[in-house]
Design an enzyme around this catalytic site. Sequence first.
Site, PDB file in Angstrom:
ATOM      1  CB  CYS A  56       6.920  -7.445  -1.720  1.00  0.00           C
ATOM      2  SG  CYS A  56       5.459  -6.778  -2.586  1.00  0.00           S
ATOM      3  CD  GLU A  95       1.872  -7.850  -2.570  1.00  0.00           C
ATOM      4  OE1 GLU A  95       2.786  -8.661  -2.366  1.00  0.00           O
ATOM      5  OE2 GLU A  95       1.756  -6.794  -2.490  1.00  0.00           O
TER       6      GLU A  95
END
Length: 515
Positions: free
Chosen positions: A305, A271
């Site tokens: 993010c 990720e």
Amino acid sequence: MGGPGGPGGPTGPARGPQRLFVGGEWVEPDGGHHEVIDPATEDVVGLAPEASRAQVWQAAAAAREAFGTWSRTTPQERAAVLDRTADLLQRDFASHTELARAETGATTATARGMQVAVAVARFRRYARGALEPVETGIPPQINEAGPLGRAAALGAVAVRRPVGVVTCITSYNNPWANPAGKVAPALAMGNTVLVKPAPQDPLSVYRLAAALEEAGAPPGVVNVVSGTSVDVGEAAVDSPDVDMVSFTGSTAIGQRIGEVCGRGMKRQLMELGGKGAAIVFADADLDAAAAGIGTTFSFYSGQICTAPTRVLVQREVYEPLVERLVRYAGHLKVGDPRDRDTVVGPLISAAHRERVESYVELGRKEGARVVVGGERPGLGKGFYVAPALLVDCAPEMRVVREEIFGPVVVVVPFDGTGGTAGSAGSAGSAGSAEDAAVALADDSDYGLIDYVWSADTARAFRVAARLRAGGVGVNTIGRNMEAPFGGFKRSGVGRDCGSYALHAYSETQAVVWAG
């Protein structure tokens, strides 16, 4: 046994030097300790251990030794350990929240509701997940007699098995939810883990390990090592005892990890970075769009993010949306995260503050206008940057293309009325506004989560189908935690959350028999 920081266990942010957790023992680090700094006050929160490469490999070996027994426990046994861990985290909720706030600089509300509470919820979720079926039946196949044997009806079942030893390398922006989201599903599937937390805020992860130990996780099932040296992270990846690496962090480091995993054919779950596009069409609810985009400013100072940092707005509503974003940023209190009315706390470190400030200055040099924020708010101590809004941006600018990971939003207008418009800071497409918006959104190395705001739900879903992103929010920045999470392109490899995480931490085995 004494707790992770000395006899008596965790009692709050301030305690003795932290020890490593290896093979069920709290051991002294070979490399001494480094200071963990409160980003709001610049005070020392605690002393985190510096593992040696040899200690990291010892931790991986301990996980390997524990794997055989743990992988053969019943789902009910694993579920009980995870449930008890959730109970213990809830028991010490206030203390954990204070540590999370001190280590990360998150506001108390964020540390409580988005860090510790999410960790508790994830252990609860994967206690249930341990009981989910791992078998999938496959229709039988009738085979004629031949070189492979007699005629037979062949039955088959696909069974998910644990991968083995999983290295979990976690990010600094959420030292509770992020490790819990890796450790809990990995353990639920019967894996053992080696956790390497970020050096900025590792103390919370040791608290998590202490809870797992108290909950009855056998020695070696969970191991935690930390350090500022690159060697620590590399050893956690290249140990021959590691079968899989689950990493949350920057794309650059993810690429390096992927190269090492490739040499050893190790499983990966990555990720990585994001530069979320927020597409705002002319028919959108602009107040709702501004509130959603504004979370880049208000949620953990943009250090996330999934933030909608790259605003692509149809020209007809460009100025009204900018006005709303300016007002939103102007009403946010920047300050001590312990104060109840603080919305924007500090960045994680002085070095990261300088990085964010350098991007704001770069935007100015590239021709963007900084209409609000970007300066230090003059609070004396702490690594603060006031929320910044950069407008009149163009797609080729670095501030538009690169992940800043701070409270900075960039705005690019689009119209879709032909080729790229002649004036700086505008963009178009030979097709419709939808074509222009999609082209701009996908003109990125990243593809984690994008967002679409439009009163026309059919159009929003039509646009979502064209976006190269792992997730799309339609008129919301909210997430369904059972939905798959992960990215396209350089935003990652694989998916987790919900039952998808259980699949991520398992290998599929086919069992075939003759009936």
